[in-house]
Design an enzyme around this catalytic site. Sequence first.
Site, PDB file in Angstrom:
ATOM      1  N   TYR A 278      27.293  23.091 -38.294  1.00 19.45           N
ATOM      2  CA  TYR A 278      28.570  22.380 -38.198  1.00 19.45           C
ATOM      3  C   TYR A 278      29.605  23.161 -39.004  1.00 19.45           C
ATOM      4  O   TYR A 278      29.648  24.378 -38.926  1.00 19.45           O
ATOM      5  CB  TYR A 278      28.388  20.928 -38.663  1.00 19.45           C
ATOM      6  CG  TYR A 278      29.501  20.015 -38.231  1.00 19.45           C
ATOM      7  CD1 TYR A 278      29.874  19.907 -36.886  1.00 19.45           C
ATOM      8  CD2 TYR A 278      30.201  19.267 -39.166  1.00 19.45           C
ATOM      9  CE1 TYR A 278      30.908  19.083 -36.490  1.00 19.45           C
ATOM     10  CE2 TYR A 278      31.237  18.426 -38.780  1.00 19.45           C
ATOM     11  CZ  TYR A 278      31.586  18.342 -37.447  1.00 19.45           C
ATOM     12  OH  TYR A 278      32.615  17.525 -37.060  1.00 19.45           O
TER      13      TYR A 278
ATOM     14  N   LYS B 216      14.200   9.748 -14.568  1.00 22.91           N
ATOM     15  CA  LYS B 216      14.495  10.994 -13.851  1.00 22.91           C
ATOM     16  C   LYS B 216      14.642  12.147 -14.844  1.00 22.91           C
ATOM     17  O   LYS B 216      14.203  13.278 -14.587  1.00 22.91           O
ATOM     18  CB  LYS B 216      15.780  10.821 -13.037  1.00 22.91           C
ATOM     19  CG  LYS B 216      16.044  11.922 -12.014  1.00 22.91           C
ATOM     20  CD  LYS B 216      14.990  11.926 -10.912  1.00 22.91           C
ATOM     21  CE  LYS B 216      15.315  12.891  -9.796  1.00 22.91           C
ATOM     22  NZ  LYS B 216      16.188  12.333  -8.764  1.00 22.91           N
TER      23      LYS B 216
ATOM     24  N   GLU C 286      22.444  10.096  -8.386  1.00 21.43           N
ATOM     25  CA  GLU C 286      21.225   9.295  -8.204  1.00 21.43           C
ATOM     26  C   GLU C 286      21.569   7.839  -7.886  1.00 21.43           C
ATOM     27  O   GLU C 286      22.465   7.251  -8.517  1.00 21.43           O
ATOM     28  CB  GLU C 286      20.399   9.342  -9.496  1.00 21.43           C
ATOM     29  CG  GLU C 286      18.987   8.827  -9.368  1.00 21.43           C
ATOM     30  CD  GLU C 286      18.045   9.844  -8.758  1.00 21.43           C
ATOM     31  OE1 GLU C 286      16.928   9.441  -8.389  1.00 21.43           O
ATOM     32  OE2 GLU C 286      18.411  11.025  -8.647  1.00 21.43           O
ATOM     33  N   ASP C 287      20.872   7.288  -6.917  1.00 21.07           N
ATOM     34  CA  ASP C 287      20.914   5.851  -6.634  1.00 21.07           C
ATOM     35  C   ASP C 287      22.336   5.318  -6.435  1.00 21.07           C
ATOM     36  O   ASP C 287      22.739   4.309  -7.014  1.00 21.07           O
ATOM     37  CB  ASP C 287      20.215   5.062  -7.744  1.00 21.07           C
ATOM     38  CG  ASP C 287      18.714   5.316  -7.761  1.00 21.07           C
ATOM     39  OD1 ASP C 287      18.212   5.909  -6.786  1.00 21.07           O
ATOM     40  OD2 ASP C 287      18.044   4.937  -8.733  1.00 21.07           O
TER      41      ASP C 287
ATOM     42  N   ASP D  18      18.568  11.637  -3.792  1.00 20.09           N
ATOM     43  CA  ASP D  18      18.075  10.611  -2.863  1.00 20.09           C
ATOM     44  C   ASP D  18      18.187  11.079  -1.420  1.00 20.09           C
ATOM     45  O   ASP D  18      17.357  10.737  -0.582  1.00 20.09           O
ATOM     46  CB  ASP D  18      18.862   9.310  -3.035  1.00 20.09           C
ATOM     47  CG  ASP D  18      18.728   8.738  -4.430  1.00 20.09           C
ATOM     48  OD1 ASP D  18      17.677   8.957  -5.042  1.00 20.09           O
ATOM     49  OD2 ASP D  18      19.669   8.105  -4.915  1.00 20.09           O
TER      50      ASP D  18
ATOM     51  N   ALA E 100      18.531   4.466   8.920  1.00 18.79           N
ATOM     52  CA  ALA E 100      19.786   5.198   9.110  1.00 18.79           C
ATOM     53  C   ALA E 100      20.580   5.247   7.811  1.00 18.79           C
ATOM     54  O   ALA E 100      21.806   5.332   7.819  1.00 18.79           O
ATOM     55  CB  ALA E 100      20.608   4.539  10.213  1.00 18.79           C
ATOM     56  N   GLY E 101      19.851   5.197   6.681  1.00 20.97           N
ATOM     57  CA  GLY E 101      20.506   5.312   5.381  1.00 20.97           C
ATOM     58  C   GLY E 101      20.693   6.760   4.982  1.00 20.97           C
ATOM     59  O   GLY E 101      20.496   7.683   5.778  1.00 20.97           O
TER      60      GLY E 101
ATOM     61  N   ALA F 259      18.994   8.840   3.026  1.00 20.07           N
ATOM     62  CA  ALA F 259      17.835   9.736   3.104  1.00 20.07           C
ATOM     63  C   ALA F 259      17.516  10.090   4.547  1.00 20.07           C
ATOM     64  O   ALA F 259      17.245  11.255   4.873  1.00 20.07           O
ATOM     65  CB  ALA F 259      16.626   9.096   2.430  1.00 20.07           C
TER      66      ALA F 259
ATOM     67  N   ASN G 141       8.116   3.043   1.095  1.00 21.92           N
ATOM     68  CA  ASN G 141       7.290   2.791  -0.082  1.00 21.92           C
ATOM     69  C   ASN G 141       7.497   1.371  -0.583  1.00 21.92           C
ATOM     70  O   ASN G 141       8.630   0.881  -0.551  1.00 21.92           O
ATOM     71  CB  ASN G 141       7.643   3.783  -1.203  1.00 21.92           C
ATOM     72  CG  ASN G 141       6.607   4.872  -1.369  1.00 21.92           C
ATOM     73  OD1 ASN G 141       5.427   4.631  -1.147  1.00 21.92           O
ATOM     74  ND2 ASN G 141       7.044   6.063  -1.754  1.00 21.92           N
TER      75      ASN G 141
ATOM     76  N   ASN H 197       9.598  13.804  -4.055  1.00 22.63           N
ATOM     77  CA  ASN H 197      10.790  14.554  -4.443  1.00 22.63           C
ATOM     78  C   ASN H 197      10.581  15.459  -5.646  1.00 22.63           C
ATOM     79  O   ASN H 197      11.335  16.412  -5.845  1.00 22.63           O
ATOM     80  CB  ASN H 197      11.955  13.591  -4.729  1.00 22.63           C
ATOM     81  CG  ASN H 197      12.588  13.057  -3.465  1.00 22.63           C
ATOM     82  OD1 ASN H 197      11.989  13.103  -2.391  1.00 22.63           O
ATOM     83  ND2 ASN H 197      13.804  12.555  -3.580  1.00 22.63           N
TER      84      ASN H 197
END
Length: 756
Positions: free
Chosen positions: A40, A95, A137-138, A163, A196-197, A199, A287, A319
Site C-alpha cells: 500500500y 460458478k 449468468e442466469d 447459459d 426455445a429459450g 440455451a 435436468n 458446461n
Amino acid sequence: MDKNNKKSDALLYHSHPQPGKIQVTPTKKYATQRDLSLAYSPGVAEPCLEIAKDVNDVYKYTTKGNLVAVISNGTAVLGLGDIGPEASKPVMEGKGVLFKIFAGIDVFDIEVDTKNVEEFIQTVKNIAPTFGGINLEDIKAPESFEIERRLVEELNIPVMHDDQHGTAIISSAALLNALELAGKKAEDMKMVVSGAGSAALACANMYVLLGIKLENILMFNSKGLLTKDNPSLSPLQLQYAKDMPQMSLAEALVGADIFLGLSSGDIMSPEMLLSMADHPIVFAMANPTPEIDYNLAIATRKDVIMATGRSDFPNQVNNVLGFPYIFRGALDVRATKINEAMKMAAVRALAALAKENVPEQVNIAYGVTKLTFGRDYIIPSPFDPRLITVVAPAVAKAAMDSGVALNPITDWIEYEEMLLERLGHDNKMVRLITNRAKIDPKRIVFAEADHLDVLKAAQIVHEEGIGYPILLGDKEVILELKAEIGFDADVVIIDPKVNEEERRNRFASAYWKTRQRRGISFLDAQKLMRERNYFAAMMVNEGEADALVSGHSRSYPSVVKPMLQLIDKAPNASIVATTNLMLTARGPMFLSDTAININPSADDLAKIAVMTAKTARMFGIEPVIAMISFSNFGSSTNESAAKVREAVAYLHKNHPELVVDGEIQADFALNQEMLEKKFPFSKLAGKKVNTLIFPNLESANITYKLLKELNSIESIGPIMLGMGKPVHIFQLGASVEEMVNMAAIAVIDAQEKQKK
C-alpha cells in the site's frame, strides 16, 4: 433423507465455518512493515503511475488478467427462476469455485439489482476496468441476448453468457462425433428442438454453423411449434418459426435424425423415439429429468446415440467442459472478445479429444477397462486432466488467428507447462474416488455407528450411493440418532452384544481355529466377539460384509490390533503399512508409512514403496517416488540414511520400472530447480515428485498432520496397504468428510480385491 434434512445440510454447508464459498487471499508477503509499505502506501504509487502512463500495464501489475466477473441479476436462476440478485449470490459464488478449481481463474461475483437492460449494460461497462473477462449468468431471455450482444460490441475484454454458449459448445462437440458415428452429414439432417429459450436458441445457432440447414429445424416451445403467425415470438425465435400449420412433437419426430431437448422431463415416449430415422441422435438435456430416460431410450433402440445433462449416464453435456478453459485461453492472450471462431475452436478441440486414448485416471473414474470413442463416449469426461491443455490453447490460437489477441503466445510448450501447473490446484481426486465407488457399491461395516459423526458419514455414504452401510453398535442409540438426523433408510443395524449369540459363536469358532495354537482359547474367542472391531473384522472374513471402517472413537493402535490378528495379509505381501493421500496445491501426493511401522528396515522401506506405487496407480497416478531422509545421496553415514540408500539400491535393481530415487531431503525432492541444479544425475530430475516414502513412522506421521493442520490440506487415509481384506482405520476424531472419503476408499479396495 427427507427434504428438511437436505435443506439443513445445504444451509450448514453455506454458513459454516464461515459464510459463503469464496474468499480473497493475498498473493504477496505482508509480514513486515516493509511488505505493507510496498503493498500500500507509499510503494503502491509506483505501479499506479506506470499504469497511468500505459493502461495496458494494469495486466502487468494487478490481477486483472486472471480475474473474471460472474455477473447476474438473478432473473433466470437454473431451476429457481426469477429469485432476485441477493438470492442468486450462492449460485454465482459456486460458478466462481468452478472457475478456480478447473482453470485457476479468480472470480468476483457481482449481483446487479436491475431488470432494465440499459441499466444492466451500463453497470457492467462501468465496472469492466476491474476485470479481464465477464461471465454473464442466469439472465432471462430475451434480455440476455441483447445484454450480451451490446457488451461484446462495447467492451474490449472477453464477454460470454455461459447459459447460452456453454451448452451450445459442448453439445456441438457431441453432435460432430455423433454424426460421424451415425455416418450422416449435417446438411442432410432433419432436427427437432424441444425448447426455445436462450440455451436452445444458442445450440441451434451453433448447429447451423456446423452445417444443419435452418429449413430443416423444427423448434417447439411449451405452446407448440414455433410458427410465423405467433405474435409473442422474439426476433431470435422468429428465425426458426415456420410458415406451416401446427403439429405435435410426435408428428415432428417421424423420420427426424436429431432431437435436441432443453425443455422438461419425460415428454418423449418410446413410440416417438421408434419413429425417428436410423441411428437417431438424441440429446435429452432437461435436468434433473431428461426428456426421455437414458435407460428407457437405449432399451427401446440399440442404434440410438444419446447424451443427457446427467452425470450418472454416458455422454454428459456438462458446461464445465467449456467455460473454464474458454476463458483461460481468452485471458492468456488478452483477447478483446470471445468470438465465433474461438467458440468453434473449443467445439472442435473437445470433439477431437474424445477420439484420443483416454488417460487411466479417467478410466478409473468410470470403472471401465478402457473408454474408447463410440456411442457411449462422444464427448470427454470432466475428469479428463487434458482438457486445460487442449481446449485453452485451441481457444487462444483461434483468438490469435482471428485478430482479437493483444498478447499472442509464442512458446506453446512453455504455455502448456504453465497450464499443467494450474491443474495442480484442481483437486479432482475426491470426485474421482467417490465416482469410482458409486459404480459398484459394496457392503461397508461402520463399527462405531452409535457415534453421531460416524452415523452421519454412513448416511452420506448411503445417500450418495457410495456403499451399503452396516451399522454396528447400541441399536437403541443408533435408532435415536438416525431419527435425529433424518436418516430414515432401512439399513442393517447389529449390536454384537445383544441377540447375536449364534453369530458370535460361529465367528468365535472360526477365529479360534486360526489362533488355537497361539494361546487363544475358545472362551477367549467368544469374549472377543462381543467387541465390535473383532466382530466387524469377522463379518468381513466370513463374507457377511465387503469392507469395514473404524477408529473414530479409539486410538489407532487399539483398533489396528484386531485387524492384524484376524485379517490375513494380501497374497505375496509380507508387510502391512499405510499411506495418506494428501490433496495439495501441487496436486495429489502419497505419503508413506504414516501409521504402522515405527522403524522400518531397508527391506521394509522398499516393500512400502512398491505397495504405495501400486496404490497410486489404482487411482490413475503414475508414481514418482522420493525416498526421504535428512541426507542427500550419501552425505551422511548415519544408519537411518544408510537404510534409505540401501532400499533405493534394491528398488533400482529389482524394480527398474519405478521412477524412484534417494536418499534425498524433502526440499530437494519437491523443488525441481534445486534438484536439477545440485543433483542432475538423479532419476527424479525434471520430474514432479508425487510420492514420499519416509524413513520412520514419526517423520511420516508428523509431516502429514502438519500439512493437514497448517495448510488446511485435505488428507485421505491412512489407507491400509498389504491387507488381504478391505479394512481401513480412521484417525482418532476423524471428521465426517474424512470418514466418507475413507469409506469410498474401502469400497474401491473391495472392488479391486474382487477382481483377483
